[in-house]
Design a protein around this motif. Structure first.
Motif, PDB file in Angstrom:
ATOM      1  N   CYS A   1       0.829  -1.212   0.000  1.00 54.55           N
ATOM      2  CA  CYS A   1       0.000   0.000   0.000  1.00 54.55           C
ATOM      3  C   CYS A   1       0.863   1.261   0.000  1.00 54.55           C
ATOM      4  CB  CYS A   1      -0.864   0.049   1.264  1.00 54.55           C
ATOM      5  SG  CYS A   1      -2.012  -1.322   1.461  1.00 54.55           S
ATOM      6  N   ALA A   2       0.266   2.350  -0.462  1.00 59.60           N
ATOM      7  CA  ALA A   2       0.901   3.650  -0.300  1.00 59.60           C
ATOM      8  C   ALA A   2       0.888   3.975   1.186  1.00 59.60           C
ATOM      9  CB  ALA A   2       0.133   4.707  -1.080  1.00 59.60           C
ATOM     10  N   LEU A   3       2.029   4.357   1.744  1.00 56.72           N
ATOM     11  CA  LEU A   3       2.115   4.732   3.154  1.00 56.72           C
ATOM     12  C   LEU A   3       2.682   6.132   3.259  1.00 56.72           C
ATOM     13  CD1 LEU A   3       3.560   1.579   4.985  1.00 56.72           C
ATOM     14  CD2 LEU A   3       1.202   2.378   4.920  1.00 56.72           C
ATOM     15  N   ASN A   4       1.984   6.990   3.991  1.00 56.61           N
ATOM     16  CA  ASN A   4       2.457   8.348   4.249  1.00 56.61           C
ATOM     17  C   ASN A   4       2.481   8.564   5.758  1.00 56.61           C
ATOM     18  OD1 ASN A   4       3.177  11.136   3.438  1.00 56.61           O
ATOM     19  ND2 ASN A   4       1.263  11.620   4.452  1.00 56.61           N
ATOM     20  N   ILE A   5       3.667   8.871   6.282  1.00 55.39           N
ATOM     21  CA  ILE A   5       3.822   9.114   7.718  1.00 55.39           C
ATOM     22  C   ILE A   5       3.491  10.572   8.000  1.00 55.39           C
ATOM     23  CG2 ILE A   5       5.422   9.130   9.661  1.00 55.39           C
ATOM     24  CD1 ILE A   5       7.056   6.979   8.110  1.00 55.39           C
ATOM     25  N   THR A   6       2.600  10.783   8.977  1.00 54.91           N
ATOM     26  CA  THR A   6       2.181  12.136   9.330  1.00 54.91           C
ATOM     27  C   THR A   6       2.625  12.530  10.736  1.00 54.91           C
ATOM     28  OG1 THR A   6       0.047  11.326  10.126  1.00 54.91           O
ATOM     29  CG2 THR A   6       0.171  12.028   7.813  1.00 54.91           C
ATOM     30  N   GLY A   7       3.213  11.598  11.460  1.00 55.04           N
ATOM     31  CA  GLY A   7       3.687  11.890  12.807  1.00 55.04           C
ATOM     32  C   GLY A   7       4.841  10.984  13.166  1.00 55.04           C
ATOM     33  N   GLY A   8       5.850  11.590  13.792  1.00 53.44           N
ATOM     34  CA  GLY A   8       7.036  10.842  14.191  1.00 53.44           C
ATOM     35  C   GLY A   8       7.395  11.134  15.632  1.00 53.44           C
ATOM     36  N   THR A   9       8.615  11.595  15.838  1.00 50.02           N
ATOM     37  CA  THR A   9       9.134  11.808  17.192  1.00 50.02           C
ATOM     38  C   THR A   9       9.000  13.242  17.681  1.00 50.02           C
ATOM     39  OG1 THR A   9      11.370  12.191  16.339  1.00 50.02           O
ATOM     40  CG2 THR A   9      10.805   9.918  16.945  1.00 50.02           C
ATOM     41  N   GLU A  10       8.297  14.058  16.947  1.00 49.38           N
ATOM     42  CA  GLU A  10       8.149  15.466  17.342  1.00 49.38           C
ATOM     43  C   GLU A  10       7.303  15.607  18.602  1.00 49.38           C
ATOM     44  OE1 GLU A  10       4.843  14.228  14.821  1.00 49.38           O
ATOM     45  OE2 GLU A  10       7.010  14.229  14.413  1.00 49.38           O
ATOM     46  N   THR A  11       7.501  16.707  19.272  1.00 50.06           N
ATOM     47  CA  THR A  11       6.722  17.030  20.464  1.00 50.06           C
ATOM     48  C   THR A  11       5.251  17.213  20.097  1.00 50.06           C
ATOM     49  OG1 THR A  11       6.677  18.464  22.404  1.00 50.06           O
ATOM     50  CG2 THR A  11       7.054  19.552  20.296  1.00 50.06           C
ATOM     51  N   GLY A  12       4.393  17.091  21.094  1.00 49.08           N
ATOM     52  CA  GLY A  12       2.982  17.320  20.863  1.00 49.08           C
ATOM     53  C   GLY A  12       2.122  16.077  20.965  1.00 49.08           C
ATOM     54  N   HIS A  13       2.752  14.902  21.036  1.00 48.75           N
ATOM     55  CA  HIS A  13       2.009  13.655  21.192  1.00 48.75           C
ATOM     56  C   HIS A  13       1.929  13.304  22.677  1.00 48.75           C
ATOM     57  CE1 HIS A  13       2.181  12.730  16.869  1.00 48.75           C
ATOM     58  NE2 HIS A  13       3.436  13.155  16.908  1.00 48.75           N
ATOM     59  N   ALA A  14       1.110  12.319  22.997  1.00 46.69           N
ATOM     60  CA  ALA A  14       0.994  11.861  24.389  1.00 46.69           C
ATOM     61  C   ALA A  14       2.345  11.343  24.879  1.00 46.69           C
ATOM     62  CB  ALA A  14      -0.058  10.760  24.492  1.00 46.69           C
ATOM     63  N   SER A  15       2.605  11.520  26.171  1.00 50.03           N
ATOM     64  CA  SER A  15       3.874  11.080  26.745  1.00 50.03           C
ATOM     65  C   SER A  15       3.784   9.625  27.182  1.00 50.03           C
ATOM     66  CB  SER A  15       4.223  11.965  27.940  1.00 50.03           C
ATOM     67  OG  SER A  15       3.209  11.845  28.925  1.00 50.03           O
ATOM     68  N   GLY A  16       4.872   9.104  27.690  1.00 48.71           N
ATOM     69  CA  GLY A  16       4.912   7.731  28.181  1.00 48.71           C
ATOM     70  C   GLY A  16       6.131   7.009  27.657  1.00 48.71           C
ATOM     71  N   THR A  17       6.403   5.870  28.233  1.00 46.87           N
ATOM     72  CA  THR A  17       7.564   5.076  27.832  1.00 46.87           C
ATOM     73  C   THR A  17       7.503   4.714  26.358  1.00 46.87           C
ATOM     74  OG1 THR A  17       7.775   4.174  30.055  1.00 46.87           O
ATOM     75  CG2 THR A  17       8.867   2.960  28.291  1.00 46.87           C
ATOM     76  N   TYR A  18       6.379   4.149  25.924  1.00 45.58           N
ATOM     77  CA  TYR A  18       6.227   3.714  24.529  1.00 45.58           C
ATOM     78  C   TYR A  18       5.506   4.799  23.740  1.00 45.58           C
ATOM     79  CZ  TYR A  18       7.748  -0.709  26.419  1.00 45.58           C
ATOM     80  OH  TYR A  18       8.482  -1.680  27.035  1.00 45.58           O
ATOM     81  N   SER A  19       6.177   5.928  23.585  1.00 43.13           N
ATOM     82  CA  SER A  19       5.569   7.113  22.976  1.00 43.13           C
ATOM     83  C   SER A  19       6.244   7.490  21.660  1.00 43.13           C
ATOM     84  CB  SER A  19       5.692   8.293  23.949  1.00 43.13           C
ATOM     85  OG  SER A  19       7.057   8.609  24.155  1.00 43.13           O
ATOM     86  N   HIS A  20       5.645   8.459  21.000  1.00 40.89           N
ATOM     87  CA  HIS A  20       6.257   9.037  19.801  1.00 40.89           C
ATOM     88  C   HIS A  20       7.628   9.620  20.159  1.00 40.89           C
ATOM     89  CE1 HIS A  20       3.053   9.027  16.694  1.00 40.89           C
ATOM     90  NE2 HIS A  20       2.220   9.042  17.723  1.00 40.89           N
TER      91      HIS A  20
END
Length: 170
Positions: A91-110
């Motif tokens: 499939c075509a895959l487009n990543i829209t979020g990576g390791t940038e700030t602004g996502h939920a925190s936690g051990t297994y986080s962005h």
């Protein structure tokens, strides 16, 4: 030194020696296993190799800007997991979020390099829902599917939030 620590160290050393193009790999240790971090440049090179695209609302890659899409400090296994998904689905895959700030925190986080967000598409959505095992809803109400390797795909409505514990059989 414990046998596991010795083996982990050996794997990291051999991986660094035999992984051309991975220039600056940094290993950090967690409670369970060593995690190899990669740079934004290494991740984008890996994604280009298999035809994965990425985008950001801010048209940038600054890890400290929530409108950017950054791969700085991404776990190597996460990048490999995305490659595995691309190869498996076609499939075509487009990543829209990576390791940038602004996502939920936690051990297994962005931020800690374990997660990527993928734009929704009929092809990838169909693959996830028909191939992986439905495991219920997350605390925020997002329905989840688990791959055979244990990675978790959460349908957040506008995109897939994918938690990579491993490379998915790379």
């Amino acid at each position: 030194m414990k046998t596991r620590s010795v083996l982990t160290s050996l794997v990291l050393v051999l991986g660094a020696l035999f992984a051309p193009g991975f220039g600056a790999l940094v290993a950090t240790t967690g409670a369970h296993a060593a995690v190899t971090k990669i740079s934004h440049a290494t991740a984008t090179s890996m994604f280009r190799q298999v035809g994965i695209t990425w985008s950001s609302s801010g048209n940038c890659s600054d890890r400290n800007n929530p409108t950017c899409t950054s791969f700085e400090q991404l776990n190597l296994a996460t990048a490999q997991g995305a490659q595995t998904l691309k190869r498996a689905t076609g499939c075509a895959l487009n990543i829209t979020g990576g390791t940038e700030t602004g996502h939920a925190s936690g051990t297994y986080s962005h931020w800690n390099g374990y997660k990527l967000d993928f734009a929704k598409g009929t092809c990838v959505t169909s693959y996830i829902k028909n191939t992986f095992t439905y495991i219920g809803v997350r605390g925020d109400g997002a329905p989840m599917w688990r791959s055979g390797s244990g990675n978790v795909y959460a349908d957040e409505g506008s995109h897939w939030d994918v938690l990579y514990y491993n490379c998915g059989g790379c």
